[in-house]
Structures are given as structure tokens and as C-alpha cells.
Design a protein around this motif. Structure first.
Motif, PDB file in Angstrom:
ATOM      1  N   THR A 140       0.817  -1.211   0.000  1.00 32.98           N
ATOM      2  CA  THR A 140       0.000   0.000   0.000  1.00 32.98           C
ATOM      3  C   THR A 140       0.852   1.263   0.000  1.00 32.98           C
ATOM      4  OG1 THR A 140      -0.161  -0.114   2.405  1.00 32.98           O
ATOM      5  CG2 THR A 140      -1.948  -1.099   1.154  1.00 32.98           C
ATOM      6  N   ARG A 141       2.105   1.167   0.441  1.00 36.72           N
ATOM      7  CA  ARG A 141       3.043   2.290   0.387  1.00 36.72           C
ATOM      8  C   ARG A 141       2.483   3.526   1.073  1.00 36.72           C
ATOM      9  NH1 ARG A 141       7.061   0.241  -2.495  1.00 36.72           N
ATOM     10  NH2 ARG A 141       6.593  -1.293  -4.131  1.00 36.72           N
ATOM     11  N   ALA A 142       1.946   3.320   2.248  1.00 38.60           N
ATOM     12  CA  ALA A 142       1.399   4.441   3.015  1.00 38.60           C
ATOM     13  C   ALA A 142       2.448   5.101   3.891  1.00 38.60           C
ATOM     14  CB  ALA A 142       0.242   3.951   3.888  1.00 38.60           C
ATOM     15  N   GLY A 143       3.652   4.516   3.950  1.00 37.58           N
ATOM     16  CA  GLY A 143       4.651   5.035   4.869  1.00 37.58           C
ATOM     17  C   GLY A 143       4.424   4.454   6.252  1.00 37.58           C
ATOM     18  N   PRO A 144       5.351   4.700   7.177  1.00 37.33           N
ATOM     19  CA  PRO A 144       5.224   4.116   8.518  1.00 37.33           C
ATOM     20  C   PRO A 144       4.010   4.677   9.264  1.00 37.33           C
ATOM     21  CG  PRO A 144       7.016   5.708   8.453  1.00 37.33           C
ATOM     22  CD  PRO A 144       6.578   5.511   7.042  1.00 37.33           C
ATOM     23  N   GLU A 145       3.294   3.792   9.913  1.00 39.50           N
ATOM     24  CA  GLU A 145       2.137   4.192  10.725  1.00 39.50           C
ATOM     25  C   GLU A 145       2.619   4.348  12.162  1.00 39.50           C
ATOM     26  OE1 GLU A 145      -1.259   5.523  10.696  1.00 39.50           O
ATOM     27  OE2 GLU A 145      -1.812   3.742   9.573  1.00 39.50           O
ATOM     28  N   ILE A 146       2.600   5.569  12.660  1.00 41.02           N
ATOM     29  CA  ILE A 146       3.131   5.849  13.998  1.00 41.02           C
ATOM     30  C   ILE A 146       2.185   5.334  15.080  1.00 41.02           C
ATOM     31  CG2 ILE A 146       3.933   7.656  15.561  1.00 41.02           C
ATOM     32  CD1 ILE A 146       5.647   7.160  13.006  1.00 41.02           C
ATOM     33  N   ALA A 147       0.906   5.570  14.888  1.00 36.46           N
ATOM     34  CA  ALA A 147      -0.069   5.187  15.907  1.00 36.46           C
ATOM     35  C   ALA A 147      -0.347   3.689  15.862  1.00 36.46           C
ATOM     36  CB  ALA A 147      -1.380   5.951  15.710  1.00 36.46           C
ATOM     37  N   VAL A 148      -0.681   3.135  17.010  1.00 36.75           N
ATOM     38  CA  VAL A 148      -1.122   1.742  17.052  1.00 36.75           C
ATOM     39  C   VAL A 148      -2.393   1.578  16.229  1.00 36.75           C
ATOM     40  CG1 VAL A 148      -2.064  -0.044  18.564  1.00 36.75           C
ATOM     41  CG2 VAL A 148       0.003   1.172  19.230  1.00 36.75           C
ATOM     42  N   CYS A 149      -3.307   2.520  16.368  1.00 36.58           N
ATOM     43  CA  CYS A 149      -4.562   2.459  15.600  1.00 36.58           C
ATOM     44  C   CYS A 149      -4.315   2.913  14.162  1.00 36.58           C
ATOM     45  CB  CYS A 149      -5.614   3.346  16.244  1.00 36.58           C
ATOM     46  SG  CYS A 149      -6.078   2.814  17.879  1.00 36.58           S
ATOM     47  N   SER A 150      -4.608   2.045  13.235  1.00 37.34           N
ATOM     48  CA  SER A 150      -4.333   2.331  11.833  1.00 37.34           C
ATOM     49  C   SER A 150      -5.296   3.385  11.285  1.00 37.34           C
ATOM     50  CB  SER A 150      -4.460   1.037  11.027  1.00 37.34           C
ATOM     51  OG  SER A 150      -4.263   1.298   9.666  1.00 37.34           O
ATOM     52  N   THR A 151      -4.758   4.365  10.581  1.00 38.07           N
ATOM     53  CA  THR A 151      -5.599   5.388   9.952  1.00 38.07           C
ATOM     54  C   THR A 151      -5.292   5.461   8.461  1.00 38.07           C
ATOM     55  OG1 THR A 151      -3.984   7.038  10.705  1.00 38.07           O
ATOM     56  CG2 THR A 151      -5.992   6.779  12.014  1.00 38.07           C
ATOM     57  N   LYS A 152      -4.119   5.999   8.114  1.00 33.07           N
ATOM     58  CA  LYS A 152      -3.796   6.125   6.684  1.00 33.07           C
ATOM     59  C   LYS A 152      -3.658   4.764   6.013  1.00 33.07           C
ATOM     60  CE  LYS A 152       1.170   6.666   7.466  1.00 33.07           C
ATOM     61  NZ  LYS A 152       2.350   7.514   7.233  1.00 33.07           N
ATOM     62  N   ALA A 153      -3.219   3.744   6.765  1.00 30.36           N
ATOM     63  CA  ALA A 153      -3.128   2.411   6.173  1.00 30.36           C
ATOM     64  C   ALA A 153      -4.501   1.919   5.749  1.00 30.36           C
ATOM     65  CB  ALA A 153      -2.486   1.434   7.161  1.00 30.36           C
ATOM     66  N   TYR A 197     -11.997   5.249  24.493  1.00 28.35           N
ATOM     67  CA  TYR A 197     -12.520   4.337  25.515  1.00 28.35           C
ATOM     68  C   TYR A 197     -13.997   4.590  25.819  1.00 28.35           C
ATOM     69  CZ  TYR A 197      -7.449   4.411  26.174  1.00 28.35           C
ATOM     70  OH  TYR A 197      -6.100   4.410  25.967  1.00 28.35           O
ATOM     71  N   MET A 198     -14.716   5.133  24.843  1.00 25.67           N
ATOM     72  CA  MET A 198     -16.161   5.323  24.981  1.00 25.67           C
ATOM     73  C   MET A 198     -16.884   4.107  24.430  1.00 25.67           C
ATOM     74  SD  MET A 198     -16.363   9.272  23.699  1.00 25.67           S
ATOM     75  CE  MET A 198     -18.048   9.036  23.177  1.00 25.67           C
ATOM     76  N   HIS A 199     -18.025   3.782  25.007  1.00 29.07           N
ATOM     77  CA  HIS A 199     -18.828   2.694  24.456  1.00 29.07           C
ATOM     78  C   HIS A 199     -19.400   3.117  23.114  1.00 29.07           C
ATOM     79  CE1 HIS A 199     -22.838   0.833  23.724  1.00 29.07           C
ATOM     80  NE2 HIS A 199     -22.071  -0.233  23.779  1.00 29.07           N
ATOM     81  N   SER A 200     -19.203   2.270  22.128  1.00 26.82           N
ATOM     82  CA  SER A 200     -19.685   2.581  20.795  1.00 26.82           C
ATOM     83  C   SER A 200     -20.066   1.283  20.092  1.00 26.82           C
ATOM     84  CB  SER A 200     -18.596   3.308  20.001  1.00 26.82           C
ATOM     85  OG  SER A 200     -19.006   3.530  18.681  1.00 26.82           O
ATOM     86  N   ARG A 211      -8.192  13.097  22.598  1.00 26.08           N
ATOM     87  CA  ARG A 211      -7.284  14.124  23.105  1.00 26.08           C
ATOM     88  C   ARG A 211      -7.957  14.941  24.203  1.00 26.08           C
ATOM     89  NH1 ARG A 211      -3.079  16.053  19.867  1.00 26.08           N
ATOM     90  NH2 ARG A 211      -2.794  17.544  21.571  1.00 26.08           N
ATOM     91  N   LEU A 212      -9.209  15.312  23.985  1.00 22.64           N
ATOM     92  CA  LEU A 212      -9.929  16.100  24.977  1.00 22.64           C
ATOM     93  C   LEU A 212     -10.150  15.329  26.276  1.00 22.64           C
ATOM     94  CD1 LEU A 212     -12.526  17.782  22.597  1.00 22.64           C
ATOM     95  CD2 LEU A 212     -10.763  18.982  23.922  1.00 22.64           C
ATOM     96  N   ARG A 213     -10.228  14.012  26.173  1.00 21.23           N
ATOM     97  CA  ARG A 213     -10.395  13.179  27.363  1.00 21.23           C
ATOM     98  C   ARG A 213      -9.063  12.812  28.022  1.00 21.23           C
ATOM     99  NH1 ARG A 213     -15.740  10.280  27.123  1.00 21.23           N
ATOM    100  NH2 ARG A 213     -14.785   8.404  28.023  1.00 21.23           N
ATOM    101  N   GLY A 214      -7.977  13.329  27.443  1.00 24.46           N
ATOM    102  CA  GLY A 214      -6.674  13.145  28.054  1.00 24.46           C
ATOM    103  C   GLY A 214      -5.990  11.835  27.765  1.00 24.46           C
ATOM    104  N   HIS A 215      -6.328  11.177  26.664  1.00 23.48           N
ATOM    105  CA  HIS A 215      -5.750   9.874  26.347  1.00 23.48           C
ATOM    106  C   HIS A 215      -4.628   9.995  25.320  1.00 23.48           C
ATOM    107  CE1 HIS A 215      -8.993   8.378  28.661  1.00 23.48           C
ATOM    108  NE2 HIS A 215      -9.932   8.541  27.736  1.00 23.48           N
ATOM    109  N   ASP A 216      -3.694   9.058  25.381  1.00 24.18           N
ATOM    110  CA  ASP A 216      -2.607   8.968  24.406  1.00 24.18           C
ATOM    111  C   ASP A 216      -3.140   8.267  23.159  1.00 24.18           C
ATOM    112  OD1 ASP A 216      -0.382   8.433  22.875  1.00 24.18           O
ATOM    113  OD2 ASP A 216       0.865   7.748  24.539  1.00 24.18           O
ATOM    114  N   VAL A 217      -3.321   9.024  22.081  1.00 28.33           N
ATOM    115  CA  VAL A 217      -3.945   8.458  20.883  1.00 28.33           C
ATOM    116  C   VAL A 217      -3.015   7.504  20.147  1.00 28.33           C
ATOM    117  CG1 VAL A 217      -5.509  10.408  20.572  1.00 28.33           C
ATOM    118  CG2 VAL A 217      -3.268  10.449  19.489  1.00 28.33           C
TER     119      VAL A 217
END
Length: 234
Positions: free
Chosen positions: A15-28, A116-119, A215-221
Motif C-alpha cells: 500500500t506504500r502508506a509510509g510508517p504508521e506511527i499510531a497503534v490504531c491504523s488510519t492512513k493504512a 474508551y467510549m462505548h460505541s 485528546r480532549l479526554r486526556g488519552h494517548d492516541v
């Protein structure tokens, strides 16, 4: 590149998206959608099931996506304001029909993973199979409506949750915005695009919304709890 999966597979489509910094995948996630769209177009042409002009239109649409994704990122100020309003909610539901349903699932997943909200995500047509009983005042429903062929049915589902005093956030393209606007409290509109490619754009506001609420809830994204970038066990 060079991962275990790449080494073990017979063929690899990077996919050549470059390195994904966050654990949660976004651009990938976005680049995988684009890669799969190209693969589908190729297979359709190879099998003779996709007319040449339709294949060309899809590829032209893909070429236009980067600029349109940049326009979708321009929604960020409105999304920040929305996140400030929604940061303390307890429950959120994401609904969509057709291709909008997996986008709803991705939006719900991101919100759970980093805020960490119920969804919960579900196909909009299945609301009456239990979930509608949970829609009460104070609940937020995010409705994705980018598919013109089912947009009126999605609007009808939105009316059902609005009747139960839920706050509704709509995600639409410029082509479907007018159908959703009368039925939602907040509407985020991404540029018009071929409906088959709409998920690439419609997921961007959902990823940004999860990001800013977290971010507003103070979590490390980038390092959400209980998640790892590489899964090494079954």
C-alpha cells in the motif's frame, strides 16, 4: 515491506502508506481501500465484467482522491467543535447502509480504541432488531450517508432515532448532503466522489472525531491501552 506476511505470501500488493506511527491504523486503512479498488478494477477488466469506460472512470476518481482527502481534512475546525460537545457522552451508535456500513464499523472502532467510549456500529436497516430500544435522549448517533441509491432509506432510519431524541451527526458527500441535512443536528460534508470510492473520504471525519475526543479526554492516541501494533499470538 519485509514483514512475515510479505515473506510468506505468493504475491504482495504494497500500500506504500509510509510508517504508521499510531497503534490504531488510519492512513493504512485509506490506502488499503485504494489498493483494493484498483485490484477490483483490474479483475473486472480481466474477467470482462467491468466495461472499459467504467474502469477508466474509477481510476480517474482514484486520482482525484488525494485532493479531495485534503478538502475533507479541512473539516477539522468543525470536528474539533463537535468533539468538545461530545467528549463526555457515554454511548454512541454508528449506522450506515451498503458501503456506509463498514465505514460505520471503522468509525465506531476508532472511537472505542482511543477514547474508551462505548460505541456500537450496525447496519441502519437493523435498528429495529433491538438497538433502537437503547436510543434515548443523550445518545449520539453518527449516520453515514454517501450512497445515493439508499440515501432515502438512511434518512428514514435517522428520523427514527431523532424521534427518540438522539443527537445525530451526519456524514455525507456533496451529492447526498441535501437528503440528510433536514434530519441531522450536525452535518459534515466531504467532496463528491464516485459512490464506490466514497468510503475513502467519509472515514476521514470519523477518524478525526475519534482523535479529538480522545485528546480532549486526556488519552494517548498513539498508544491506547490494551492494544499492540503487532499481534503475535492467536
Amino acid at each position: 515491506m519485509g514483514s512475515t506476511l510479505a515473506r510468506e505470501a505468493d504475491d504482495v500488493l504494497y500500500t506504500r502508506a509510509g510508517p504508521e506511527i499510531a497503534v490504531c491504523s488510519t492512513k493504512a486503512f485509506l490506502t488499503q481501500l485504494a489498493a483494493l479498488a484498483m485490484l477490483a478494477a483490474y479483475l473486472g477488466r480481466a474477467r470482462g465484467t467491468l466495461p472499459p469506460d467504467r474502469a477508466s472512470a474509477l481510476i480517474r476518481g482514484l486520482r482525484s482522491v488525494p485532493a479531495k482527502a485534503q478538502a475533507a481534512l479541512g473539516l477539522e475546525p468543525a470536528i474539533i467543535a463537535l468533539a468538545k460537545r461530545l467528549q463526555k457522552i457515554d454511548d454512541a451508535f454508528f449506522i450506515g447502509r451498503g458501503l456506509d456500513y463498514p465505514v460505520a464499523m471503522e468509525g465506531s472502532l476508532k472511537l472505542k480504541e482511543i477514547s474508551y467510549m462505548h460505541s456500537e456500529a450496525l447496519a441502519a436497516g437493523e435498528l429495529k432488531h433491538g438497538t433502537l430500544a437503547l436510543v434515548v435522549p443523550g445518545v449520539v448517533v453518527v449516520a453515514i450517508g454517501t450512497q445515493p441509491d439508499v440515501i432515502q432509506k438512511t434518512a428514514a432510519n435517522i428520523q427514527e432515532v431523532r424521534a427518540r431524541k438522539a443527537e445525530v451527526v451526519g456524514i455525507a458527500t456533496e451529492d447526498t448532503a441535501d437528503a440528510l441535512r433536514p434530519h441531522v443536528d450536525e452535518l459534515l460534508v466531504v467532496p463528491a466522489v464516485d459512490p464506490l470510492l466514497a468510503p475513502i473520504l467519509s472515514v476521514i471525519p470519523l477518524q478525526l472525531l475519534a482523535y479529538h475526543i480522545a485528546r480532549l479526554r486526556g488519552h494517548d492516541v498513539d498508544q491506547p491501552r490494551n492494544l499492540a501494533k503487532s499481534v503475535t499470538v492467536e
